[in-house]
Design a protein around this motif. Structure first.
Motif, PDB file in Angstrom:
ATOM      1  N   GLY A  20      54.021  44.125  42.185  1.00 39.83           N
ATOM      2  CA  GLY A  20      54.777  44.705  41.084  1.00 39.83           C
ATOM      3  C   GLY A  20      54.364  44.118  39.746  1.00 39.83           C
ATOM      4  N   ALA A  21      54.095  42.822  39.721  1.00 42.51           N
ATOM      5  CA  ALA A  21      53.672  42.159  38.488  1.00 42.51           C
ATOM      6  C   ALA A  21      52.354  42.726  37.984  1.00 42.51           C
ATOM      7  N   VAL A  22      51.443  43.036  38.906  1.00 46.05           N
ATOM      8  CA  VAL A  22      50.167  43.634  38.516  1.00 46.05           C
ATOM      9  C   VAL A  22      50.398  45.026  37.933  1.00 46.05           C
ATOM     10  N   VAL A  70      46.970  39.538  41.910  1.00 43.35           N
ATOM     11  CA  VAL A  70      48.099  38.980  42.652  1.00 43.35           C
ATOM     12  C   VAL A  70      47.989  37.467  42.826  1.00 43.35           C
ATOM     13  N   SER A  71      46.788  36.922  42.744  1.00 46.75           N
ATOM     14  CA  SER A  71      46.607  35.475  42.906  1.00 46.75           C
ATOM     15  C   SER A  71      47.280  34.699  41.776  1.00 46.75           C
ATOM     16  N   GLU A  72      47.543  35.361  40.647  1.00 44.88           N
ATOM     17  CA  GLU A  72      48.155  34.692  39.504  1.00 44.88           C
ATOM     18  C   GLU A  72      49.669  34.554  39.655  1.00 44.88           C
ATOM     19  N   ALA A  73      50.257  35.256  40.623  1.00 47.11           N
ATOM     20  CA  ALA A  73      51.717  35.268  40.761  1.00 47.11           C
ATOM     21  C   ALA A  73      52.279  33.893  41.073  1.00 47.11           C
ATOM     22  N   ALA A  74      51.519  33.053  41.774  1.00 44.91           N
ATOM     23  CA  ALA A  74      52.006  31.728  42.158  1.00 44.91           C
ATOM     24  C   ALA A  74      52.258  30.840  40.952  1.00 44.91           C
ATOM     25  N   LYS A  75      51.599  31.119  39.836  1.00 42.69           N
ATOM     26  CA  LYS A  75      51.791  30.337  38.614  1.00 42.69           C
ATOM     27  C   LYS A  75      52.773  31.004  37.664  1.00 42.69           C
ATOM     28  N   ARG A  76      53.402  32.074  38.151  1.00 50.85           N
ATOM     29  CA  ARG A  76      54.398  32.779  37.340  1.00 50.85           C
ATOM     30  C   ARG A  76      55.581  33.096  38.251  1.00 50.85           C
ATOM     31  N   GLN A  77      56.287  32.059  38.656  1.00 53.67           N
ATOM     32  CA  GLN A  77      57.355  32.217  39.635  1.00 53.67           C
ATOM     33  C   GLN A  77      58.622  32.820  39.045  1.00 53.67           C
ATOM     34  N   HIS A  78      58.849  32.618  37.762  1.00 53.37           N
ATOM     35  CA  HIS A  78      60.114  33.038  37.148  1.00 53.37           C
ATOM     36  C   HIS A  78      60.185  34.544  36.922  1.00 53.37           C
ATOM     37  N   LEU A 105      51.853  42.338  33.931  1.00 53.26           N
ATOM     38  CA  LEU A 105      52.227  40.949  33.642  1.00 53.26           C
ATOM     39  C   LEU A 105      51.142  39.976  34.066  1.00 53.26           C
ATOM     40  N   ILE A 106      50.404  40.331  35.110  1.00 57.83           N
ATOM     41  CA  ILE A 106      49.267  39.543  35.576  1.00 57.83           C
ATOM     42  C   ILE A 106      48.140  40.509  35.909  1.00 57.83           C
ATOM     43  N   LYS A 107      46.923  39.990  36.009  1.00 59.03           N
ATOM     44  CA  LYS A 107      45.773  40.847  36.306  1.00 59.03           C
ATOM     45  C   LYS A 107      45.485  40.925  37.792  1.00 59.03           C
TER      46      LYS A 107
END
Length: 395
Positions: free
Chosen positions: A256-258, A266-274, A262-264
């Motif tokens: 969903g973030a992609v 899915v691997s970036e989601a771990a650094k954007r937990q909030h 919000l991120i490019k």
């Protein structure tokens, strides 16, 4: 061998809504932590007791949950027409970072009382009895929050008879107005970053299902409970004790973030937990809340469960409540459909601890949905004030 004494930093431990956190005045922080950067993050992590491989926060002020691993920094505002600047840090429990990507709607209710009690509001504006209006600049997301704080005998009134499901004892009611809460930056600056009220969200290993992705209050991905195998009546244990379920929700959140921009990857989601949050919605049905209270189908307009920092929230995040209120006011979203459809300016939703009433003023302008403000009531209370202590060599 000599050891330096611990550093003492003035602080206030406060409950705001269904959350609690450590509040600081910017000027009271050590000089290196008065600006964004590694020193500030490391200090706040040490205050909370993170990262903690034991998941307990035994050696810090945190409570090892998304609702209690929080820090707030307040200062006199640099924004015209505002009283204070409010900066919120969500401290990760098991990883060494602080997430500054969003606001905490619950702790927003404690900002006005903190500002009044700590001399950040002109005393001439504080009534002896009545409401004190505090204009807050939410620095994480660049938005205005207006808090109406009750004052009695010239001091913030904390006790009262306002009951908030998810909080054990009654307190004084604080009304919050989230002004123009839709996102202006991330995800292209649109309330619905994909351009649609409902999308087909494809999550490998989970499936393809309908989703409403909205940037208001806090970026949130709404899905239908029935599409992912739930009823909307679940309590924390049903989700948080199921590792497969938590992995599924994290996958939904990441994809969903992609889609929201919000991120490019899915691997970036771990650094954007909030952010973003994930929530699942369902039409009303009778069930029992976490306190043992019976909730009837006629008591609410819909049911909502939301995850924060990888776990099902025990009640509801304040910022997610803004997203719920706005999405419910816009016909065609999954939230509106779960509530029975049609136009509305307020909604009562059920969460694991009970119910909450929230309102939003949404309208369409040139084909685009906008929201003027969202309104909700919360309460706040000082739990302890004085100093927090951290080892001098910890940041």
């Amino acid at each position: 061998m000599s050891h330096a004494p611990q550093l003492r930093i003035p602080a206030v431990y406060m409950r705001g809504g269904t959350s609690k956190g450590v509040f600081f005045r910017l000027e009271d922080l050590p000089e290196a932590a008065r600006v964004p950067g590694p020193a500030r993050d490391t200090l706040l992590m040490r205050v909370i007791g993170s990262p903690d491989p034991y998941g307990k926060h035994t050696d810090g002020m945190g409570g090892a949950t998304s609702s209690t691993s929080k820090c707030v920094i307040i200062s006199k505002s640099e924004q015209p027409g505002h009283d204070v600047d409010y900066l919120y840090g969500q401290v990760s429990i098991d990883a060494p970072f602080v997430d500054w990507s969003g606001n905490c709607g619950n702790l927003s209710s404690a900002v006005g009382p903190f500002a009044i009690a700590n001399g950040l509001i002109d005393q001439a504006r504080v009534p002896n009895d009545g409401l004190c209006t505090v204009r807050i600049w939410q620095a994480n997301i660049g938005k205005t929050i207006i808090a109406h704080v009750p004052v009695s005998n010239g001091e913030v009134q904390e006790t009262g008879d306002f009951e908030l499901d998810g909080v054990t004892f009654p307190a004084a009611e604080i009304q919050l107005e989230f002004v123009d809460p839709s996102d202006d930056g991330e995800g292209g600056g649109a309330m619905f970053p994909t351009g649609n009220l409902v999308d087909d969200l494809d999550v490998p290993g989970v499936g393809t299902f309908k989703a409403t992705m909205i940037n208001v209050g806090i970026p949130t991905v709404f899905v239908n409970a029935s599409d992912i195998g739930y009823t909307g009546t679940e309590l924390q244990g049903a989700i948080n004790e199921d590792k497969a379920a938590l992995a599924k929700f994290e996958a939904i959140r990441a994809h969903g973030a992609v889609r929201m921009g919000l991120i490019k990857d899915v691997s970036e989601a771990a650094k954007r937990q909030h952010t973003p949050k994930v929530a699942f919605v369902a039409p009303p049905q009778a069930h029992t809340t976490s306190s043992g209270k019976a909730l009837g189908a006629d008591d609410v307009d819909l049911l909502v469960r939301a995850l924060s920092m990888g776990k099902l929230h025990h009640a509801m995040m304040g910022t997610a409540s803004v997203a719920i209120a706005t999405a419910a006011a816009i016909p065609g979203t999954l939230v509106s459909e779960a509530a029975g459809g049609g136009e509305r300016t307020e909604v009562v939703f059920g969460h694991p601890s009970g119910t909450l009433r929230v309102g939003a003023e949404a309208r369409q302008v040139d084909g685009q949905w906008t929201v003027a403000k969202a309104v909700m009531s919360r309460s706040a209370r000082v739990l302890m004030d004085g100093h927090v202590r951290v080892p001098r060599d910890s940041f």
